[in-house]
Design an enzyme around this catalytic site. Structure first.
Site, PDB file in Angstrom:
ATOM      1  N   HIS A 161     -10.661  -3.172  17.647  1.00  0.00           N
ATOM      2  CA  HIS A 161      -9.346  -3.254  17.026  1.00  0.00           C
ATOM      3  C   HIS A 161      -8.815  -1.835  16.839  1.00  0.00           C
ATOM      4  O   HIS A 161      -9.584  -0.872  16.760  1.00  0.00           O
ATOM      5  CB  HIS A 161      -9.437  -3.928  15.660  1.00  0.00           C
ATOM      6  CG  HIS A 161      -9.684  -5.395  15.721  1.00  0.00           C
ATOM      7  ND1 HIS A 161      -9.373  -6.230  14.682  1.00  0.00           N
ATOM      8  CD2 HIS A 161     -10.214  -6.182  16.687  1.00  0.00           C
ATOM      9  CE1 HIS A 161      -9.691  -7.475  14.996  1.00  0.00           C
ATOM     10  NE2 HIS A 161     -10.219  -7.470  16.215  1.00  0.00           N
TER      11      HIS A 161
ATOM     12  N   GLU B 156      -7.714  -0.193  14.325  1.00  0.00           N
ATOM     13  CA  GLU B 156      -8.247   0.521  13.169  1.00  0.00           C
ATOM     14  C   GLU B 156      -9.635   1.080  13.454  1.00  0.00           C
ATOM     15  O   GLU B 156      -9.940   2.227  13.125  1.00  0.00           O
ATOM     16  CB  GLU B 156      -8.326  -0.400  11.944  1.00  0.00           C
ATOM     17  CG  GLU B 156      -7.007  -0.989  11.506  1.00  0.00           C
ATOM     18  CD  GLU B 156      -6.738  -2.360  12.112  1.00  0.00           C
ATOM     19  OE1 GLU B 156      -6.954  -2.561  13.333  1.00  0.00           O
ATOM     20  OE2 GLU B 156      -6.292  -3.247  11.367  1.00  0.00           O
TER      21      GLU B 156
ATOM     22  N   CYS C 281      -7.588  -6.955   9.398  1.00  0.00           N
ATOM     23  CA  CYS C 281      -8.399  -8.169   9.241  1.00  0.00           C
ATOM     24  C   CYS C 281      -9.620  -7.837   8.374  1.00  0.00           C
ATOM     25  O   CYS C 281      -9.815  -6.694   7.953  1.00  0.00           O
ATOM     26  CB  CYS C 281      -8.838  -8.682  10.611  1.00  0.00           C
ATOM     27  SG  CYS C 281     -10.034  -7.601  11.447  1.00  0.00           S
TER      28      CYS C 281
ATOM     29  N   CYS D  80     -11.876  -5.060   9.883  1.00  0.00           N
ATOM     30  CA  CYS D  80     -11.276  -3.728   9.759  1.00  0.00           C
ATOM     31  C   CYS D  80     -11.235  -3.274   8.305  1.00  0.00           C
ATOM     32  O   CYS D  80     -11.458  -2.095   8.019  1.00  0.00           O
ATOM     33  CB  CYS D  80      -9.902  -3.710  10.401  1.00  0.00           C
ATOM     34  SG  CYS D  80      -9.993  -3.924  12.191  1.00  0.00           S
TER      35      CYS D  80
END
Length: 146
Positions: free
Chosen positions: A47, A49, A77, A80
Site C-alpha cells: 500500500h 503508506e 486501512c 497501514c
C-alpha cells in the site's frame, strides 16, 4: 497533499488504485513518497503508506519516524494504521475517507484508541474531494473495461 496526489497518479501506470503517500520531517522537507504497488509486485502489503514508510526508513537509516508526518490521499486501512503506529509517525494527514476499510476514524480508529501505546495526531479530509475523485474515476474506468 499535492505531493501525495502526484504520487497517486503514478500508481495508475501499474493498474493500481491511485493512492499516494508522502512523508515530511518537522522542517517540512520531503523525506519519501510511495504509491500503491500491489499489482506491480503482486504484494498485498504494498500500500502507498507502507511503501512510503519503507522508503523513509531506508533513506533515514532508522525505522523510528518520530517527528515526521505522513500525508496520504486515502484514509489508512488497519494494516497501514498498524505500520504507522509501529513506525512512531507523529502525525497523519489524509484526504478521502474510506467508509469500507478505513481504520483512522471511519470503520475503526486504531491510531487514537485509548489502549494504543503510541498516539498519532490525525487530520482528516484535506483535499478530500480531489483525492476521492481520483480513485472514483480510476474505478469507473476499470469497470467500463470489464
Amino acid at each position: 497533499m499535492r505531493v501525495a496526489l502526484d504520487a497517486a497518479r503514478k500508481a495508475v501506470a501499474s493498474h493500481d488504485i491511485p493512492v499516494g503517500a508522502a512523508i515530511f520531517n518537522n522542517a517540512g522537507e520531503l523525506v519519501a513518497t510511495g504509491h500503491n504497488e500491489r499489482e506491480l509486485h503482486n504484494d498485498p502489503t504494498a500500500h502507498a503508506e507502507i511503501v512510503a514508510i519503507r522508503n523513509a526508513a531506508e533513506k533515514l537509516g532508522d525505522w523510528h519516524l518520530t517527528d515526521h508526518t505522513l500525508v496520504v490521499t486515502l484514509e489508512p486501512c488497519a494494516m497501514c494504521a498498524g505500520a504507522i503506529a509501529q513506525s512512531r509517525l507523529q502525525t497523519v494527514v489524509f484526504g478521502a475517507w474510506d467508509e469500507k476499510a478505513g481504520a483512522v476514524g471511519s470503520v475503526w480508529d486504531l491510531l487514537r484508541d485509548p489502549r494504543s501505546t503510541f498516539r498519532t495526531e490525525v487530520r482528516a479530509g484535506v483535499l478530500a474531494q480531489e483525492c476521492g475523485e481520483l480513485i472514483t474515476s480510476f474505478i469507473q474506468g476499470v469497470r467500463k473495461k470489464d
